[in-house]
Design a protein around this motif. Structure first.
Motif, mmCIF file in Angstrom:
data_model
loop_
_atom_site.group_PDB
_atom_site.id
_atom_site.type_symbol
_atom_site.label_atom_id
_atom_site.label_comp_id
_atom_site.label_asym_id
_atom_site.label_seq_id
_atom_site.Cartn_x
_atom_site.Cartn_y
_atom_site.Cartn_z
ATOM 1 N N PRO A 117 50.365 48.141 38.982
ATOM 2 C CA PRO A 117 49.399 47.005 39.220
ATOM 3 C C PRO A 117 49.716 46.045 40.478
ATOM 4 N N LEU A 118 48.801 45.904 41.365
ATOM 5 C CA LEU A 118 49.321 44.702 42.345
ATOM 6 C C LEU A 118 49.559 43.203 41.879
ATOM 7 N N LYS A 119 50.608 42.519 42.260
ATOM 8 C CA LYS A 119 51.005 41.366 41.515
ATOM 9 C C LYS A 119 50.966 40.331 42.565
ATOM 10 N N VAL A 120 50.006 39.333 42.444
ATOM 11 C CA VAL A 120 49.960 38.059 43.365
ATOM 12 C C VAL A 120 50.255 36.680 42.790
ATOM 13 N N TRP A 121 50.856 35.859 43.360
ATOM 14 C CA TRP A 121 51.044 34.594 42.788
ATOM 15 C C TRP A 121 50.432 33.694 43.861
ATOM 16 N N SER A 122 49.761 32.647 43.382
ATOM 17 C CA SER A 122 49.043 31.529 44.356
ATOM 18 C C SER A 122 49.851 30.354 43.697
ATOM 19 N N ALA A 123 50.889 29.998 44.328
ATOM 20 C CA ALA A 123 51.595 28.751 43.972
ATOM 21 C C ALA A 123 50.954 27.643 44.483
ATOM 22 N N ALA A 124 50.854 26.174 43.917
ATOM 23 C CA ALA A 124 50.307 25.217 44.312
ATOM 24 C C ALA A 124 48.662 25.375 44.528
ATOM 25 N N CYS A 125 47.875 25.937 43.286
ATOM 26 C CA CYS A 125 46.804 26.627 43.417
ATOM 27 C C CYS A 125 45.724 25.337 43.427
ATOM 28 N N SER A 126 45.966 24.147 42.903
ATOM 29 C CA SER A 126 44.912 23.073 42.822
ATOM 30 C C SER A 126 43.909 23.574 42.044
ATOM 31 N N THR A 127 42.720 23.456 42.466
ATOM 32 C CA THR A 127 41.564 23.577 41.284
ATOM 33 C C THR A 127 40.900 25.045 41.382
ATOM 34 N N GLY A 128 41.757 26.006 41.865
ATOM 35 C CA GLY A 128 41.517 27.405 41.830
ATOM 36 C C GLY A 128 40.761 28.076 42.819
ATOM 37 N N ALA A 129 40.280 27.262 43.870
ATOM 38 C CA ALA A 129 39.754 28.036 45.196
ATOM 39 C C ALA A 129 40.556 29.018 45.730
ATOM 40 N N GLU A 130 41.807 28.994 45.963
ATOM 41 C CA GLU A 130 42.706 29.882 46.517
ATOM 42 C C GLU A 130 42.623 31.157 45.672
ATOM 43 N N PRO A 131 43.439 31.127 44.541
ATOM 44 C CA PRO A 131 43.547 32.162 43.343
ATOM 45 C C PRO A 131 42.100 32.903 43.276
ATOM 46 N N TYR A 132 40.897 32.252 43.205
ATOM 47 C CA TYR A 132 39.753 33.031 42.990
ATOM 48 C C TYR A 132 39.376 33.656 44.330
ATOM 49 N N SER A 133 39.774 33.249 45.673
ATOM 50 C CA SER A 133 39.292 33.802 46.733
ATOM 51 C C SER A 133 40.047 35.141 46.807
ATOM 52 N N LEU A 134 41.431 35.091 46.380
ATOM 53 C CA LEU A 134 42.369 36.130 46.490
ATOM 54 C C LEU A 134 41.724 37.344 45.469
ATOM 55 N N ALA A 135 41.411 36.603 44.584
ATOM 56 C CA ALA A 135 40.748 37.663 43.403
ATOM 57 C C ALA A 135 39.490 38.556 43.875
ATOM 58 N N MET A 136 38.892 37.684 44.675
ATOM 59 C CA MET A 136 37.503 38.166 45.140
ATOM 60 C C MET A 136 37.832 39.234 46.335
ATOM 61 N N MET A 137 38.864 38.966 47.011
ATOM 62 C CA MET A 137 39.244 39.753 48.262
ATOM 63 C C MET A 137 39.889 41.305 47.494
ATOM 64 N N LEU A 138 40.701 41.069 46.707
ATOM 65 C CA LEU A 138 41.425 42.144 45.906
ATOM 66 C C LEU A 138 40.379 43.135 44.922
ATOM 67 N N GLU A 139 39.402 42.371 44.659
ATOM 68 C CA GLU A 139 38.316 43.094 43.826
ATOM 69 C C GLU A 139 37.552 43.717 44.939
ATOM 70 N N GLU A 140 36.950 43.185 46.048
ATOM 71 C CA GLU A 140 36.470 44.111 46.931
ATOM 72 C C GLU A 140 37.040 45.272 47.530
ATOM 73 N N PHE A 141 38.583 44.951 47.843
ATOM 74 C CA PHE A 141 39.315 46.223 48.312
ATOM 75 C C PHE A 141 39.499 47.007 47.394
ATOM 76 N N GLY A 142 39.555 46.968 46.093
ATOM 77 C CA GLY A 142 39.523 47.750 44.841
ATOM 78 C C GLY A 142 38.246 48.643 44.953
#
Length: 286
Positions: A117-142
């Motif tokens: 599995p690909l493992k990504v870390w969003s440090a200082a993620c605040s209210t979640g917009a960054e990690p969810y944006s990353l998850a959307m991008m990864l889901e689309e790539f997948g």
């Protein structure tokens, strides 16, 4: 009222502000210059009221002289932390991730995301917009690669923003940067038409985990084999020695060949780290 001026507005004394600023910087790395004094006062008045205290001077006395800091430190840091976030903020980073990083990782001898599995870390993620944006991008790539697997770890020092991130409910005014196709596949609108809210889909929420982490800690309870780390727009709040120490610890959790993304205004110049620049504010571990 103790700590008040003649106008009746509760203020911090210079000595109390210095004590608070010193604690905040030592605890979180965030520098509290004198021009932030009014902001700190406004936010800590709410904390004082929540504790039933009559003034900021009483609040500081409780923290520094009566042993109250043990139970209040996290709330204090939550109160003074500034959390600016947007979906797909600094879009060139996400484009570089999709166009270069993911194909390169998935096309190696060990196909990251396929063989492991690909493992990504969003440090200082605040209210979640960054990690969810990353998850959307990864889901689309997948969607292009059968069996593609990934997980996103998201951390922040502030417990209040982590609670919002876990809930994953956002006002519609925040979703404009999200591409239409991803809005349709990754967001769910509120059934109450009077509430202009959306929520991240359950499937995507299941790919993102959240935890509290202080980047100033000497070590991080995070796996050492991250493929991608996003730590953006937090280093600007630290002095240069602290920036280098934080990045050094982050890089210790990155695989050789893995990628570190920092904010566009943040620089690694002068740091002696095993990183090479590959794009604007993107670095690969040697």
């Amino acid at each position: 009222m103790s700590g008040s001026t003649g106008s009746g507005i509760d203020r911090l004394s210079t000595s109390d502000f210095r004590r608070l600023a010193s604690f905040i910087e030592n605890y979180s790395g965030i520098k509290m210059s004198s021009n932030k004094r009014t902001m700190v006062e406004g936010r800590l008045r709410k904390r004082a009221r929540a504790l039933g205290l009559e003034s900021l001077s009483e609040y500081c006395r409780t923290l520094f002289e009566d042993g109250g800091m043990v139970g209040e430190a996290i709330n204090l840091i939550d109160a003074v932390t500034t959390n600016k976030t947007d979906f797909f903020r600094e879009i060139p980073h996400f484009q570089f991730l999709a166009d270069h990083v993911l194909p390169q990782l998935a096309g190696g001898d060990i196909r990251i995301g396929i063989d492991v599995p690909l493992k990504v870390w969003s440090a200082a993620c605040s209210t979640g917009a960054e990690p969810y944006s990353l998850a959307m991008m990864l889901e689309e790539f997948g969607r292009q690669i059968r069996g593609f697997r990934f997980s996103v770890l998201a951390t922040d020092i502030c417990t209040e923003v982590l609670a919002i991130a876990r809930e994953a409910i956002y006002p519609e005014t925040m979703i404009a940067p999200i591409p239409d196709a991803l809005r349709r596949s990754c967001l769910r609108r509120s059934r109450d038409k009077d509430r202009s809210l959306v929520r991240i889909s359950p499937a995507l929420r299941g790919k993102v985990s959240f935890g509290r982490l202080n980047l100033m800690d000497d070590s991080y309870p995070v796996d050492k084999d991250m493929d991608v780390i996003f730590c953006r727009n937090i280093l600007i709040y630290f002095d240069r020695p602290t920036q280098e120490a934080v990045v050094r610890r982050l890089v210790g959790h990155l695989k050789p060949g893995g990628y570190l993304f920092v904010g566009h205004t943040e620089s690694m110049a002068g740091f002696t780290l095993p990183l090479r620049p590959v794009a604007s504010s993107v670095f690969q571990k040697r």
